[in-house]
Design a protein around this motif. Structure first.
Motif, PDB file in Angstrom:
ATOM      1  N   VAL A 289       0.857  -1.186   0.000  1.00  0.00           N
ATOM      2  CA  VAL A 289       0.000   0.000   0.000  1.00  0.00           C
ATOM      3  C   VAL A 289       0.900   1.246   0.000  1.00  0.00           C
ATOM      4  CG1 VAL A 289      -1.833   1.265   1.169  1.00  0.00           C
ATOM      5  CG2 VAL A 289      -1.773  -1.241   1.315  1.00  0.00           C
ATOM      6  N   PRO A 290       0.915   2.014  -1.122  1.00  0.00           N
ATOM      7  CA  PRO A 290       0.157   1.818  -2.358  1.00  0.00           C
ATOM      8  C   PRO A 290       0.713   0.670  -3.193  1.00  0.00           C
ATOM      9  CG  PRO A 290       1.683   3.644  -2.606  1.00  0.00           C
ATOM     10  CD  PRO A 290       1.780   3.221  -1.168  1.00  0.00           C
ATOM     11  N   ALA A 291      -0.085   0.227  -4.188  1.00  0.00           N
ATOM     12  CA  ALA A 291       0.311  -0.910  -5.007  1.00  0.00           C
ATOM     13  C   ALA A 291       1.425  -0.560  -5.980  1.00  0.00           C
ATOM     14  CB  ALA A 291      -0.906  -1.450  -5.768  1.00  0.00           C
ATOM     15  N   SER A 292       1.613   0.711  -6.298  1.00  0.00           N
ATOM     16  CA  SER A 292       2.726   1.175  -7.117  1.00  0.00           C
ATOM     17  C   SER A 292       3.172   2.522  -6.572  1.00  0.00           C
ATOM     18  CB  SER A 292       2.334   1.289  -8.593  1.00  0.00           C
ATOM     19  OG  SER A 292       1.279   2.215  -8.764  1.00  0.00           O
ATOM     20  N   VAL A 293       4.447   2.855  -6.794  1.00  0.00           N
ATOM     21  CA  VAL A 293       5.033   4.030  -6.170  1.00  0.00           C
ATOM     22  C   VAL A 293       5.679   4.914  -7.230  1.00  0.00           C
ATOM     23  CG1 VAL A 293       6.753   4.852  -4.510  1.00  0.00           C
ATOM     24  CG2 VAL A 293       5.475   2.745  -4.051  1.00  0.00           C
ATOM     25  N   THR A 294       5.465   6.215  -7.117  1.00  0.00           N
ATOM     26  CA  THR A 294       6.185   7.194  -7.926  1.00  0.00           C
ATOM     27  C   THR A 294       6.971   8.095  -6.983  1.00  0.00           C
ATOM     28  OG1 THR A 294       4.493   7.190  -9.673  1.00  0.00           O
ATOM     29  CG2 THR A 294       6.001   9.067  -9.600  1.00  0.00           C
ATOM     30  N   VAL A 295       8.278   8.192  -7.225  1.00  0.00           N
ATOM     31  CA  VAL A 295       9.140   8.959  -6.339  1.00  0.00           C
ATOM     32  C   VAL A 295      10.059   9.841  -7.183  1.00  0.00           C
ATOM     33  CG1 VAL A 295      10.845   7.088  -6.224  1.00  0.00           C
ATOM     34  CG2 VAL A 295      10.770   8.801  -4.406  1.00  0.00           C
ATOM     35  N   THR A 296      10.374  11.020  -6.661  1.00  0.00           N
ATOM     36  CA  THR A 296      11.294  11.931  -7.354  1.00  0.00           C
ATOM     37  C   THR A 296      12.733  11.474  -7.154  1.00  0.00           C
ATOM     38  OG1 THR A 296       9.761  13.753  -6.959  1.00  0.00           O
ATOM     39  CG2 THR A 296      12.018  14.340  -7.567  1.00  0.00           C
ATOM     40  N   ARG A 297      13.539  11.602  -8.190  1.00  0.00           N
ATOM     41  CA  ARG A 297      14.945  11.235  -8.087  1.00  0.00           C
ATOM     42  C   ARG A 297      15.602  11.964  -6.910  1.00  0.00           C
ATOM     43  NH1 ARG A 297      17.485  13.081 -13.088  1.00  0.00           N
ATOM     44  NH2 ARG A 297      17.688  15.049 -11.966  1.00  0.00           N
ATOM     45  N   GLY A 298      16.284  11.189  -6.070  1.00  0.00           N
ATOM     46  CA  GLY A 298      16.933  11.764  -4.901  1.00  0.00           C
ATOM     47  C   GLY A 298      16.046  11.847  -3.675  1.00  0.00           C
ATOM     48  N   SER A 299      14.780  11.462  -3.819  1.00  0.00           N
ATOM     49  CA  SER A 299      13.834  11.526  -2.701  1.00  0.00           C
ATOM     50  C   SER A 299      13.455  10.127  -2.228  1.00  0.00           C
ATOM     51  CB  SER A 299      12.571  12.299  -3.109  1.00  0.00           C
ATOM     52  OG  SER A 299      12.881  13.614  -3.473  1.00  0.00           O
ATOM     53  N   ASP A 300      12.732  10.086  -1.102  1.00  0.00           N
ATOM     54  CA  ASP A 300      12.298   8.822  -0.518  1.00  0.00           C
ATOM     55  C   ASP A 300      10.778   8.712  -0.526  1.00  0.00           C
ATOM     56  OD1 ASP A 300      14.914   8.044   0.090  1.00  0.00           O
ATOM     57  OD2 ASP A 300      14.885   9.152   1.981  1.00  0.00           O
ATOM     58  N   ALA A 301      10.279   7.495  -0.517  1.00  0.00           N
ATOM     59  CA  ALA A 301       8.848   7.219  -0.404  1.00  0.00           C
ATOM     60  C   ALA A 301       8.660   6.042   0.546  1.00  0.00           C
ATOM     61  CB  ALA A 301       8.238   6.906  -1.761  1.00  0.00           C
ATOM     62  N   SER A 302       7.498   5.981   1.187  1.00  0.00           N
ATOM     63  CA  SER A 302       7.189   4.913   2.143  1.00  0.00           C
ATOM     64  C   SER A 302       6.115   3.998   1.571  1.00  0.00           C
ATOM     65  CB  SER A 302       6.707   5.498   3.475  1.00  0.00           C
ATOM     66  OG  SER A 302       7.736   6.251   4.087  1.00  0.00           O
ATOM     67  N   VAL A 341      16.913   6.705  -7.320  1.00  0.00           N
ATOM     68  CA  VAL A 341      18.315   6.911  -7.690  1.00  0.00           C
ATOM     69  C   VAL A 341      18.441   7.577  -9.048  1.00  0.00           C
ATOM     70  CG1 VAL A 341      20.526   5.760  -8.127  1.00  0.00           C
ATOM     71  CG2 VAL A 341      19.016   4.933  -6.299  1.00  0.00           C
ATOM     72  N   ALA A 342      17.734   7.041 -10.047  1.00  0.00           N
ATOM     73  CA  ALA A 342      17.801   7.587 -11.404  1.00  0.00           C
ATOM     74  C   ALA A 342      16.443   7.428 -12.060  1.00  0.00           C
ATOM     75  CB  ALA A 342      18.878   6.872 -12.213  1.00  0.00           C
ATOM     76  N   VAL A 343      16.152   8.264 -13.046  1.00  0.00           N
ATOM     77  CA  VAL A 343      14.865   8.232 -13.735  1.00  0.00           C
ATOM     78  C   VAL A 343      14.681   6.872 -14.419  1.00  0.00           C
ATOM     79  CG1 VAL A 343      13.500   9.235 -15.605  1.00  0.00           C
ATOM     80  CG2 VAL A 343      14.800  10.726 -14.065  1.00  0.00           C
ATOM     81  N   GLY A 344      13.531   6.270 -14.218  1.00  0.00           N
ATOM     82  CA  GLY A 344      13.239   4.970 -14.810  1.00  0.00           C
ATOM     83  C   GLY A 344      12.223   4.202 -13.983  1.00  0.00           C
ATOM     84  N   THR A 345      12.039   2.923 -14.314  1.00  0.00           N
ATOM     85  CA  THR A 345      11.071   2.062 -13.627  1.00  0.00           C
ATOM     86  C   THR A 345      11.742   0.760 -13.232  1.00  0.00           C
ATOM     87  OG1 THR A 345       9.224   3.002 -14.880  1.00  0.00           O
ATOM     88  CG2 THR A 345       8.847   0.889 -13.805  1.00  0.00           C
ATOM     89  N   LEU A 360       5.492 -10.988  -3.590  1.00  0.00           N
ATOM     90  CA  LEU A 360       4.744  -9.828  -4.058  1.00  0.00           C
ATOM     91  C   LEU A 360       5.703  -8.950  -4.846  1.00  0.00           C
ATOM     92  CD1 LEU A 360       2.420  -7.609  -3.934  1.00  0.00           C
ATOM     93  CD2 LEU A 360       3.521  -6.841  -1.819  1.00  0.00           C
ATOM     94  N   THR A 361       5.239  -8.432  -5.964  1.00  0.00           N
ATOM     95  CA  THR A 361       6.043  -7.494  -6.754  1.00  0.00           C
ATOM     96  C   THR A 361       5.259  -6.200  -6.943  1.00  0.00           C
ATOM     97  OG1 THR A 361       7.131  -9.290  -7.957  1.00  0.00           O
ATOM     98  CG2 THR A 361       7.218  -7.107  -8.946  1.00  0.00           C
ATOM     99  N   PHE A 362       5.892  -5.082  -6.604  1.00  0.00           N
ATOM    100  CA  PHE A 362       5.263  -3.793  -6.905  1.00  0.00           C
ATOM    101  C   PHE A 362       6.255  -2.920  -7.669  1.00  0.00           C
ATOM    102  CE2 PHE A 362       7.074  -3.115  -2.668  1.00  0.00           C
ATOM    103  CZ  PHE A 362       7.648  -1.859  -2.760  1.00  0.00           C
ATOM    104  N   THR A 363       5.719  -1.963  -8.404  1.00  0.00           N
ATOM    105  CA  THR A 363       6.521  -1.159  -9.330  1.00  0.00           C
ATOM    106  C   THR A 363       6.863   0.192  -8.721  1.00  0.00           C
ATOM    107  OG1 THR A 363       5.472  -2.240 -11.219  1.00  0.00           O
ATOM    108  CG2 THR A 363       6.590  -0.149 -11.644  1.00  0.00           C
ATOM    109  N   VAL A 364       8.124   0.618  -8.934  1.00  0.00           N
ATOM    110  CA  VAL A 364       8.574   1.940  -8.532  1.00  0.00           C
ATOM    111  C   VAL A 364       8.969   2.720  -9.790  1.00  0.00           C
ATOM    112  CG1 VAL A 364      10.307   3.256  -7.264  1.00  0.00           C
ATOM    113  CG2 VAL A 364       9.362   1.174  -6.269  1.00  0.00           C
TER     114      VAL A 364
END
Length: 369
Positions: A289-302, A341-345, A360-364
């Motif tokens: 939760v959430p099932a997929s994550v979008t994070v800015t380069r150099g930043s963190d997400a939970s 770390v770098a732009v991409g998926t 379980l696999t989730f996408t960042v």
């Protein structure tokens, strides 16, 4: 001359260097290692990933039996693909020849749709067999039960009062799954067989109850439709089929009873008591939760990881550490930290040590600031 000899000795010592591992190795982890356990069970037809670290890159990997398991390594990610039933050993090597091995067994565990039943003499009980390696065979006390298997369906005919009697199903590889049958004296004019049964919360197979007596047609209901629901509310034959309930799984926080009741055309009713047991190793439904994550380069997400077994340890691995990294363990609140770390998926693979084969696999997705 003495000073020249001392100087030469000092130069030679300096050139040779000190001890503590092969040249170029990481002094903290001088031998190649992996986050994969030393022994691992995998279902057939899945892909699992683990981290490789230590030693001296680049790494290589080999499988002792490619008919059972294919293995590859990409940068610092070990990728395992189970393609056949059996056993294989995966060996990971670094540039200096250091190695680590993982012993892997591929195959779904042998399970039965019921773990215990209570029914009457002369009744017939049908049980579904899952996993393992066909063909299957059954072992039971022949003066109390007659057991036959056709395909993946076990049929038990009760012959005498008593119990609980052990019923053991074996597959072609010697795996065993056991259930018990208790047989009661007499048989009401109108009943459901079995009169009681116990199933695990991890069970997903349809359950069959046989109607004896009464007048067709029959109306069926359950006391908890979220856990178990009839395939049809009205039955004209002699079989009631129960499916997983409306919430999509049979997971419970504690052992939970569900009563199945049928009424015939004359208003007579019969019941069967089904107990869904809480599995201490978890319910096999890891969730992010959430099932997929979008994070800015150099930043963190939970990310919150749910579904961990009570005695299990969650492990997280990023398939592309050059795009995003993830904390290997959860914090006290079940949170994993993802760093862009770098732009991409990339994919994050989550496993639980107490639930072999469950992942379980989730996408960042990492975006530019």
């Amino acid at each position: 001359m003495h000073w020249m000899g001392a100087l030469l000795a000092a130069v030679l010592v300096s050139a040779c260097g000190g001890g503590g591992g092969s040249s170029g190795s990481d002094p903290k982890t001088p031998t190649v290692q992996t986050t994969a356990p030393a022994t691992l069970s995998m279902p057939l037809g899945v892909v699992q990933s683990y981290s490789v670290f230590g030693g001296v890159a680049p790494y290589s990997v080999s499988s002792s039996d490619v008919r059972v398991l294919n293995a590859s390594v990409s940068d610092q990610t070990l990728i395992l693909n189970s393609v056949g039933q059996g056993n294989a050993t995966v060996t990971i090597r670094d540039r200096n020849g250091g190695s680590v091995a993982v012993a892997i067994t591929v195959g779904d565990p042998l399970t039965l749709s019921m773990s215990s039943v209570q029914t009457y003499v002369g009744d017939t009980v049908k049980v579904l067999i899952s996993g393992g390696t066909p063909p299957y065979r059954v072992s039971a006390l022949d003066i109390a039960l007659k057991g036959t298997i056709v395909g993946n369906e076990l049929t038990l005919k009760t012959l005498s009062v008593g119990g609980p009697f052990d019923v053991v199903v074996l597959d072609a590889r010697g795996q065993q799954a056991k259930m018990t049958v208790t047989t009661l004296a007499g048989s009401p004019q109108f009943n459901l067989a079995p009169a009681a049964m116990t199933i695990s919360e991890t069970s997903t197979e349809p359950l069959s109850l046989l109607i004896s007596g009464g007048t067709s047609s029959y109306t069926v209901r359950t006391s908890d439709l979220t856990l178990l629901q009839p395939s049809a509310n009205t039955v004209t034959g002699n079989t009631v089929t129960l499916l997983t309930g409306t919430k999509g799984n049979r997971c419970v926080n504690a052992d939970s009873p569900v009563t199945v009741e049928i009424r015939d055309a004359n208003g007579a009713h019969a019941t069967s008591a089904i107990t869904i047991t809480d599995n201490p190793s978890g319910c096999g439904n890891l969730k992010a939760v959430p099932a997929s994550v979008t994070v800015t380069r150099g930043s963190d997400a939970s990310v919150l990881i749910q579904g961990q077994a009570a005695n299990g340890t969650i492990r997280l691995v990023s398939s592309r550490t050059d795009i995003a990294t993830v904390s290997e363990r959860l914090d006290a609140n079940g949170i994993a930290a993802v760093h862009g770390v770098a732009v991409g998926t990339t994919d994050i693979i989550v496993t639980d040590s107490a639930q072999p084969g469950v992942s379980l696999t989730f996408t960042v997705t990492v975006v530019a600031p």
